[in-house]
Scaffold this motif. Structure first.
Motif, PDB file in Angstrom:
ATOM      1  N   ASP A 125     -16.217  -8.286  -2.086  1.00  5.69           N
ATOM      2  CA  ASP A 125     -16.422  -8.768  -3.453  1.00  5.69           C
ATOM      3  C   ASP A 125     -15.476  -8.082  -4.436  1.00  5.69           C
ATOM      4  O   ASP A 125     -15.104  -8.675  -5.456  1.00  5.69           O
ATOM      5  CB  ASP A 125     -17.872  -8.533  -3.874  1.00  5.69           C
ATOM      6  N   THR A 126     -15.081  -6.838  -4.134  1.00  2.00           N
ATOM      7  CA  THR A 126     -14.183  -6.112  -5.025  1.00  2.00           C
ATOM      8  C   THR A 126     -12.867  -6.853  -5.188  1.00  2.00           C
ATOM      9  O   THR A 126     -12.382  -7.067  -6.308  1.00  2.00           O
ATOM     10  CB  THR A 126     -13.910  -4.695  -4.472  1.00  2.00           C
ATOM     11  N   LEU A 127     -12.257  -7.258  -4.079  1.00  2.00           N
ATOM     12  CA  LEU A 127     -10.997  -7.992  -4.140  1.00  2.00           C
ATOM     13  C   LEU A 127     -11.217  -9.404  -4.674  1.00  2.00           C
ATOM     14  O   LEU A 127     -10.413  -9.904  -5.471  1.00  2.00           O
ATOM     15  CB  LEU A 127     -10.362  -8.048  -2.753  1.00  2.00           C
ATOM     16  N   ALA A 183      -9.007   1.446   0.234  1.00  2.19           N
ATOM     17  CA  ALA A 183      -8.590   1.417  -1.174  1.00  2.19           C
ATOM     18  C   ALA A 183      -9.764   1.223  -2.119  1.00  2.19           C
ATOM     19  O   ALA A 183      -9.716   1.639  -3.284  1.00  2.19           O
ATOM     20  CB  ALA A 183      -7.558   0.308  -1.391  1.00  2.19           C
ATOM     21  N   ARG A 184     -10.822   0.621  -1.645  1.00  6.06           N
ATOM     22  CA  ARG A 184     -11.982   0.367  -2.500  1.00  6.06           C
ATOM     23  C   ARG A 184     -12.645   1.654  -2.964  1.00  6.06           C
ATOM     24  O   ARG A 184     -13.352   1.655  -3.977  1.00  6.06           O
ATOM     25  CB  ARG A 184     -12.983  -0.520  -1.761  1.00  6.06           C
ATOM     26  N   LEU A 208      -5.172   0.487  -8.434  1.00 10.79           N
ATOM     27  CA  LEU A 208      -3.884  -0.121  -8.785  1.00 10.79           C
ATOM     28  C   LEU A 208      -3.354  -0.980  -7.638  1.00 10.79           C
ATOM     29  O   LEU A 208      -2.780  -2.055  -7.861  1.00 10.79           O
ATOM     30  CB  LEU A 208      -2.878   0.972  -9.148  1.00 10.79           C
ATOM     31  N   PHE A 209      -3.528  -0.509  -6.418  1.00  9.48           N
ATOM     32  CA  PHE A 209      -3.110  -1.284  -5.251  1.00  9.48           C
ATOM     33  C   PHE A 209      -3.886  -2.593  -5.165  1.00  9.48           C
ATOM     34  O   PHE A 209      -3.307  -3.669  -4.956  1.00  9.48           O
ATOM     35  CB  PHE A 209      -3.319  -0.454  -3.988  1.00  9.48           C
ATOM     36  N   LEU A 210      -5.207  -2.534  -5.315  1.00  5.00           N
ATOM     37  CA  LEU A 210      -6.023  -3.753  -5.245  1.00  5.00           C
ATOM     38  C   LEU A 210      -5.676  -4.715  -6.367  1.00  5.00           C
ATOM     39  O   LEU A 210      -5.678  -5.936  -6.177  1.00  5.00           O
ATOM     40  CB  LEU A 210      -7.507  -3.387  -5.288  1.00  5.00           C
ATOM     41  N   ASP A 211      -5.363  -4.177  -7.558  1.00  3.44           N
ATOM     42  CA  ASP A 211      -4.931  -5.034  -8.664  1.00  3.44           C
ATOM     43  C   ASP A 211      -3.644  -5.776  -8.301  1.00  3.44           C
ATOM     44  O   ASP A 211      -3.507  -6.981  -8.544  1.00  3.44           O
ATOM     45  CB  ASP A 211      -4.710  -4.209  -9.925  1.00  3.44           C
ATOM     46  N   ALA A 212      -2.683  -5.030  -7.726  1.00  2.00           N
ATOM     47  CA  ALA A 212      -1.407  -5.641  -7.363  1.00  2.00           C
ATOM     48  C   ALA A 212      -1.591  -6.667  -6.251  1.00  2.00           C
ATOM     49  O   ALA A 212      -0.977  -7.748  -6.260  1.00  2.00           O
ATOM     50  CB  ALA A 212      -0.421  -4.555  -6.929  1.00  2.00           C
ATOM     51  N   ALA A 272       0.835  -1.209   0.000  1.00  2.00           N
ATOM     52  CA  ALA A 272       0.000   0.000   0.000  1.00  2.00           C
ATOM     53  C   ALA A 272       0.868   1.258   0.000  1.00  2.00           C
ATOM     54  O   ALA A 272       0.568   2.231  -0.714  1.00  2.00           O
ATOM     55  CB  ALA A 272      -0.930  -0.010   1.207  1.00  2.00           C
ATOM     56  N   ARG A 273       1.948   1.250   0.767  1.00  2.00           N
ATOM     57  CA  ARG A 273       2.835   2.410   0.793  1.00  2.00           C
ATOM     58  C   ARG A 273       3.477   2.632  -0.574  1.00  2.00           C
ATOM     59  O   ARG A 273       3.658   3.779  -1.014  1.00  2.00           O
ATOM     60  CB  ARG A 273       3.909   2.210   1.862  1.00  2.00           C
ATOM     61  N   GLU A 274       3.823   1.541  -1.248  1.00  2.00           N
ATOM     62  CA  GLU A 274       4.404   1.661  -2.587  1.00  2.00           C
ATOM     63  C   GLU A 274       3.445   2.350  -3.551  1.00  2.00           C
ATOM     64  O   GLU A 274       3.887   2.994  -4.512  1.00  2.00           O
ATOM     65  CB  GLU A 274       4.778   0.275  -3.127  1.00  2.00           C
ATOM     66  N   HIS A 275       2.165   2.223  -3.293  1.00  2.00           N
ATOM     67  CA  HIS A 275       1.157   2.837  -4.158  1.00  2.00           C
ATOM     68  C   HIS A 275       0.676   4.186  -3.613  1.00  2.00           C
ATOM     69  O   HIS A 275      -0.336   4.725  -4.083  1.00  2.00           O
ATOM     70  CB  HIS A 275      -0.032   1.887  -4.335  1.00  2.00           C
ATOM     71  N   GLY A 276       1.399   4.714  -2.635  1.00  2.19           N
ATOM     72  CA  GLY A 276       1.093   6.047  -2.144  1.00  2.19           C
ATOM     73  C   GLY A 276      -0.118   6.144  -1.251  1.00  2.19           C
ATOM     74  O   GLY A 276      -0.690   7.232  -1.088  1.00  2.19           O
ATOM     75  N   LEU A 277      -0.518   5.034  -0.640  1.00  3.70           N
ATOM     76  CA  LEU A 277      -1.677   5.044   0.248  1.00  3.70           C
ATOM     77  C   LEU A 277      -1.211   5.179   1.698  1.00  3.70           C
ATOM     78  O   LEU A 277      -0.212   4.570   2.095  1.00  3.70           O
ATOM     79  CB  LEU A 277      -2.483   3.754   0.084  1.00  3.70           C
TER      80      LEU A 277
END
Length: 400
Positions: free
Chosen positions: A349-351, A303-304, A312-316, A281-286
């Motif tokens: 459900d999103t993840l 993130a949702r 992008l974080f959830l995709d990763a 998450a930190r890598e994605h700026g969250l």
């Protein structure tokens, strides 16, 4: 009426037939009750006299009682409603973690009558932690008006050796976990069941949550650590040493080393544990407020609705989870994977949909991915269900 047969297919003796019919009626009353005698006749296929005898036997044994009336809308006397006597026995569930002990006391139908939790400092005296946990259970039962417990079920991380029912010694887990189970057995003098906590979560999801329609599935626990529970053909599979589902040790691409016999760093744990999720998450700026399971749960939930960065974080994260899921599916082909634990629950459900999409690209095996539905008490709920099943097995049997 067709002769009653036992599970081996042999024609049962009259006494055994009564036992079979009584157990069937009790199971129906637990699942669908309260029920009238007429409803029991329909559901069991038994004659009116047989059901009348059955109801009388179960009432005399103190297992069922009249709990109301049905049929107020029709002419004539109302029919009596029969239900299981829930206060015939009380159960306790204990969820043991490194930093916390959670407790629930329930009746014979699994309905909670009391609960409590105890924060645990990993640096505190283990003997004091065990003592405080036992006292907390006694106090919780007392405050709920429960004088005696029938069965206790404990969920704990680590390997539960099938041959002994004990936790396998591990330097990675606190020694007081085993000491607590031993002390509970001595103090209460009742059956104390011990099960891996992820296995209990799977029991809860199958009975109360995401997979009531499945008798084969794998549950992935995504929290402080990662683990799996394997349900095949309706049975929980523990493995020869109790280690089925220890996927934290699963060697996977994307890590800097291989896991060892004494540590899962470098295995799937390094991709999907709470610390790994927070670092991603930190890598994605969250923004992340720590590295533990609550922090991972919070950032995944946020993130949702966090726009492009969150997507992008959830995709990763989904890509990482799919790696472990694909390995499990390649070996077991369960047809369904449930994402549970703090991260799985927060992703919802999103993840689950994202993991399912990536899994479909990686594996030729058709696998449905579902989000866990039982809340943060999944382990406790599974422990209550296990204790309830064990108690009913005794009480619903002849002489119980």
């Amino acid at each position: 009426m067709t002769a009653t047969r036992d599970r081996s297919g042999r024609t049962a003796t009259p006494r055994m037939a009564r036992v079979i019919n009584d157990r069937l009626a009790l199971e129906l009353l637990q699942r669908d009750g309260p029920l009238t005698a007429a409803q029991l006749r329909v559901l069991t296929g038994l004659s009116r006299p047989s059901v009348a005898d059955l109801v009388e036997r179960l009432q005399d044994a103190g297992l069922i009682a009249v709990v109301g009336e049905a049929g107020a809308e029709r002419r004539g006397p109302n029919a009596r409603l029969y239900g299981i006597v829930a206060d015939r026995a009380y159960l306790a569930a204990v969820d043991v973690r490194t930093h916390r002990v959670a407790i629930e006391v329930a009746d014979l139908l699994g309905r909670a009558v009391g609960s409590a939790a105890l924060p645990v400092d990993p640096c505190s005296d283990p003997r004091r932690t065990v003592s405080r946990s036992v006292v907390l259970l006694e106090r919780t039962a007392h405050d709920a008006g429960v004088a005696e417990l029938h069965t206790i079920a404990v969920g704990a991380p680590g390997l539960v050796v099938p041959a002994t029912g004990e936790l396998s010694p591990s330097g990675a887990l606190p020694a007081w976990h085993s000491a607590l189970v031993t002390t509970l057995r001595k103090r209460f003098g009742v059956p104390v069941l011990l099960e891996n906590e992820v296995n209990l979560a799977a029991v809860a999801e199958q009975r109360l949550g995401a997979v009531p329609d499945k008798d084969t599935f794998v549950l992935l626990w995504l929290g402080h650590g990662v683990g799996a529970a394997v349900i095949l053909d309706g049975r929980l599979r523990r493995g020869a040493s109790g280690g089925a589902g220890e996927i934290g040790f699963l060697p996977v691409p994307g890590t800097w080393q291989l896991p060892t016999a004494t540590g899962c760093e470098g295995g799937f744990h390094s991709l999907a544990s709470s610390g790994a999720v927070c670092a991603l998450a930190r890598e994605h700026g969250l923004p992340v407020a720590g590295d533990d399971a609550p922090a991972a749960e919070a950032v995944v939930g946020a993130a949702r609705t966090a726009g492009k960065r969150g997507e992008l974080f959830l995709d990763a994260l989904a890509a990482r989870i799919a790696v472990g899921a694909a390995a499990v599916c390649a070996v077991l082909d369960p047809g369904c994977v449930v994402l549970a634990g703090e991260v799985g629950r927060a992703g919802g459900d999103t993840l689950a949909e994202r993991v399912g999409d990536r899994l479909a690209r990686m594996s030729p095996l058709r696998t449905e991915v579902r989000a866990g539905k039982v809340g943060g008490s999944a382990v406790l709920r599974g422990a209550v269900l296990s204790a309830m099943d064990a108690a009913q097995e005794v009480l619903f049997s002849p002489g119980g």
